[in-house]
Design a protein around this motif. Sequence first.
Motif, PDB file in Angstrom:
ATOM      1  N   LEU A  50       0.739  -1.400   0.041  1.00 38.69           N
ATOM      2  CA  LEU A  50      -0.101   0.073  -0.120  1.00 38.69           C
ATOM      3  C   LEU A  50       0.940   1.241  -0.124  1.00 38.69           C
ATOM      4  O   LEU A  50       0.554   2.177  -0.599  1.00 38.69           O
ATOM      5  CB  LEU A  50      -1.000  -0.120   1.067  1.00 38.69           C
ATOM      6  N   GLU A  51       2.049   1.326   0.594  1.00 34.94           N
ATOM      7  CA  GLU A  51       2.978   2.186   0.589  1.00 34.94           C
ATOM      8  C   GLU A  51       3.425   2.892  -0.717  1.00 34.94           C
ATOM      9  O   GLU A  51       3.330   3.789  -1.278  1.00 34.94           O
ATOM     10  CB  GLU A  51       3.953   2.238   1.793  1.00 34.94           C
ATOM     11  N   ALA A  52       3.945   1.628  -1.296  1.00 35.90           N
ATOM     12  CA  ALA A  52       4.603   1.469  -2.480  1.00 35.90           C
ATOM     13  C   ALA A  52       3.509   1.679  -3.810  1.00 35.90           C
ATOM     14  O   ALA A  52       3.861   2.396  -5.102  1.00 35.90           O
ATOM     15  CB  ALA A  52       5.549   0.565  -2.806  1.00 35.90           C
ATOM     16  N   GLY A  53       2.297   1.320  -3.391  1.00 40.86           N
ATOM     17  CA  GLY A  53       1.385   1.282  -4.608  1.00 40.86           C
ATOM     18  C   GLY A  53       1.703   0.350  -5.762  1.00 40.86           C
ATOM     19  O   GLY A  53       1.402   0.271  -6.698  1.00 40.86           O
ATOM     20  N   THR A  54       2.250  -0.930  -5.348  1.00 35.61           N
ATOM     21  CA  THR A  54       2.725  -1.782  -6.573  1.00 35.61           C
ATOM     22  C   THR A  54       2.186  -3.241  -5.973  1.00 35.61           C
ATOM     23  O   THR A  54       1.777  -3.290  -4.781  1.00 35.61           O
ATOM     24  CB  THR A  54       4.200  -1.965  -6.471  1.00 35.61           C
ATOM     25  N   ILE A  55       1.778  -4.062  -6.816  1.00 33.59           N
ATOM     26  CA  ILE A  55       1.763  -5.390  -6.926  1.00 33.59           C
ATOM     27  C   ILE A  55       3.050  -6.203  -6.437  1.00 33.59           C
ATOM     28  O   ILE A  55       3.814  -6.306  -7.275  1.00 33.59           O
ATOM     29  CB  ILE A  55       0.935  -5.958  -8.050  1.00 33.59           C
ATOM     30  N   LEU A  56       2.978  -6.877  -5.354  1.00 33.41           N
ATOM     31  CA  LEU A  56       4.263  -7.436  -4.856  1.00 33.41           C
ATOM     32  C   LEU A  56       4.225  -8.859  -5.545  1.00 33.41           C
ATOM     33  O   LEU A  56       5.118  -9.617  -5.853  1.00 33.41           O
ATOM     34  CB  LEU A  56       4.124  -7.558  -3.218  1.00 33.41           C
ATOM     35  N   GLN A  57       3.121  -9.500  -5.628  1.00 33.11           N
ATOM     36  CA  GLN A  57       3.015 -10.876  -5.875  1.00 33.11           C
ATOM     37  C   GLN A  57       1.361 -11.131  -6.538  1.00 33.11           C
ATOM     38  O   GLN A  57       0.575 -10.774  -6.119  1.00 33.11           O
ATOM     39  CB  GLN A  57       3.127 -11.872  -4.986  1.00 33.11           C
ATOM     40  N   ARG A  58       1.294 -11.878  -7.571  1.00 31.64           N
ATOM     41  CA  ARG A  58       0.005 -12.057  -8.121  1.00 31.64           C
ATOM     42  C   ARG A  58       0.178 -13.662  -8.038  1.00 31.64           C
ATOM     43  O   ARG A  58       1.014 -14.580  -8.728  1.00 31.64           O
ATOM     44  CB  ARG A  58       0.103 -11.864  -9.768  1.00 31.64           C
ATOM     45  N   ILE A  59      -0.686 -14.218  -7.287  1.00 30.62           N
ATOM     46  CA  ILE A  59      -0.806 -15.768  -6.761  1.00 30.62           C
ATOM     47  C   ILE A  59      -2.002 -16.346  -7.623  1.00 30.62           C
ATOM     48  O   ILE A  59      -3.206 -15.822  -7.402  1.00 30.62           O
ATOM     49  CB  ILE A  59      -1.126 -15.774  -5.307  1.00 30.62           C
ATOM     50  N   PRO A  60      -1.998 -17.325  -8.446  1.00 33.30           N
ATOM     51  CA  PRO A  60      -2.859 -17.712  -9.079  1.00 33.30           C
ATOM     52  C   PRO A  60      -3.834 -18.488  -8.133  1.00 33.30           C
ATOM     53  O   PRO A  60      -3.544 -19.502  -7.316  1.00 33.30           O
ATOM     54  CB  PRO A  60      -2.431 -18.687 -10.051  1.00 33.30           C
ATOM     55  N   VAL A  61      -5.264 -18.054  -8.331  1.00 30.90           N
ATOM     56  CA  VAL A  61      -6.262 -19.018  -7.576  1.00 30.90           C
ATOM     57  C   VAL A  61      -7.340 -19.400  -8.606  1.00 30.90           C
ATOM     58  O   VAL A  61      -7.991 -18.511  -8.770  1.00 30.90           O
ATOM     59  CB  VAL A  61      -6.755 -18.084  -6.096  1.00 30.90           C
ATOM     60  N   ALA A  62      -7.741 -20.464  -8.725  1.00 33.87           N
ATOM     61  CA  ALA A  62      -8.668 -20.877  -9.622  1.00 33.87           C
ATOM     62  C   ALA A  62     -10.094 -20.743  -9.097  1.00 33.87           C
ATOM     63  O   ALA A  62     -10.295 -20.670  -7.660  1.00 33.87           O
ATOM     64  CB  ALA A  62      -8.629 -22.302 -10.126  1.00 33.87           C
ATOM     65  N   GLY A  63     -11.181 -20.593 -10.126  1.00 33.65           N
ATOM     66  CA  GLY A  63     -12.476 -20.790  -9.374  1.00 33.65           C
ATOM     67  C   GLY A  63     -13.218 -19.089  -9.147  1.00 33.65           C
ATOM     68  O   GLY A  63     -14.109 -19.237  -8.325  1.00 33.65           O
ATOM     69  N   SER A  64     -12.697 -18.351  -9.885  1.00 35.53           N
ATOM     70  CA  SER A  64     -13.337 -16.937  -9.807  1.00 35.53           C
ATOM     71  C   SER A  64     -13.241 -16.549  -8.159  1.00 35.53           C
ATOM     72  O   SER A  64     -14.273 -16.278  -7.570  1.00 35.53           O
ATOM     73  CB  SER A  64     -14.696 -16.822 -10.048  1.00 35.53           C
ATOM     74  N   PRO A  65     -12.222 -16.141  -7.762  1.00 35.00           N
ATOM     75  CA  PRO A  65     -12.067 -15.799  -6.241  1.00 35.00           C
ATOM     76  C   PRO A  65     -12.841 -14.630  -5.843  1.00 35.00           C
ATOM     77  O   PRO A  65     -12.772 -13.760  -6.861  1.00 35.00           O
ATOM     78  CB  PRO A  65     -10.570 -15.750  -5.830  1.00 35.00           C
ATOM     79  N   ALA A  66     -13.378 -14.577  -4.666  1.00 34.91           N
ATOM     80  CA  ALA A  66     -14.224 -13.578  -4.357  1.00 34.91           C
ATOM     81  C   ALA A  66     -14.273 -13.265  -2.878  1.00 34.91           C
ATOM     82  O   ALA A  66     -13.776 -11.925  -2.506  1.00 34.91           O
ATOM     83  CB  ALA A  66     -15.880 -13.845  -4.511  1.00 34.91           C
ATOM     84  N   GLY A  67     -14.506 -13.833  -1.939  1.00 32.11           N
ATOM     85  CA  GLY A  67     -14.490 -13.570  -0.460  1.00 32.11           C
ATOM     86  C   GLY A  67     -13.317 -13.885   0.051  1.00 32.11           C
ATOM     87  O   GLY A  67     -12.428 -14.562  -0.415  1.00 32.11           O
TER      88      GLY A  67
END
Length: 325
Positions: A50-67
């Motif tokens: 949140l401070e840098a405003g950058t994505i640190l990691q994109r973690i694949p999660v199948a099944g349309s993650p929502a909650g």
Amino acid sequence: MSRSITPRRGGRLRAGLSLALALWLVPLAARAAEAVVTVQGDNAVDVIDLEAGTILQRIPVAGSPAGIALSPDRRTAYVTCPDAPGIAVVDLTARKVAQVLALPGGPLGIAANPRSGAVYVADWYAKRVFVLVPGEAGLRLDGEIAVGASPSGIAVTPDGATLLVANREADTVSVVDAATRRETGTIAVGHHPFGITLDAQAKRAYTANVTGDDVSVIDLAAAREVGRVKTGQRPYVIALTGERGFVTDQYSGTVTVFDPATLAPVTRIEVGDHPEGIAATADERSVIVANWGSNTLSVIDARTLTVTREIKTDNSPRAFGDFLR
């Protein structure tokens, strides 16, 4: 980034170790440096600085993650995947999926018990909440709780004793005893309650009533609705600071701000397209909004009530639940 310093007579080394230990002992929630955001369109979870405003990691999660819910120690994320259907358990230290647990129906809302570590998952297609308990092999299904029609948001009191479940199609909130796993009462609220939020003292709960364009305010001791707050179109979730309440208005592209003491609306803040998940940082200085339609997080200054920055995310961020750490 820390510097390497050559110790002299042991003093600097001891000071460095003391500082490191002090930082480690600071509760993770007090730092609240990251947002863990479900990005439904890309079947992933974004870990965002949140401070840098950058994505640190994109973690694949199948099944349309929502909650999403975070474990009491904030090191694990539990993510509902309605199209799998089931939940993914994400190790936030290793930044990878550690377990996938299949569940029937349509898992959507999710919450973790702050005392026991049990995880509760609302089945959107049935009148039930699944109870998952941690063990050596990870989470396991350990029963279910009967609630109202189309359960969505779940909140757990700080003592871990009571669950509150917003039942969208029943226009009620279920009050559930966590120990006996039984519904002990229901509270009538507005039309189609979805997100549900507790205040810090667990004296009041707030539901975002999607088709009522308002928020129901519940006195938990009296077990009844005591007022409503008018919002923009299609309110989704509520966040609270000590002085203000904040509600995402999906169809208006705004956040409604209200005074919890008087229940009077204060202002509406323009954010991104289709704002959904919302949460206040631990220091209550900022409110973070996930904009599903514009693929951004809006950062709101909780004092000036202005958007101070926009952070890019992957496709279709929802962050429905507890997503800051």
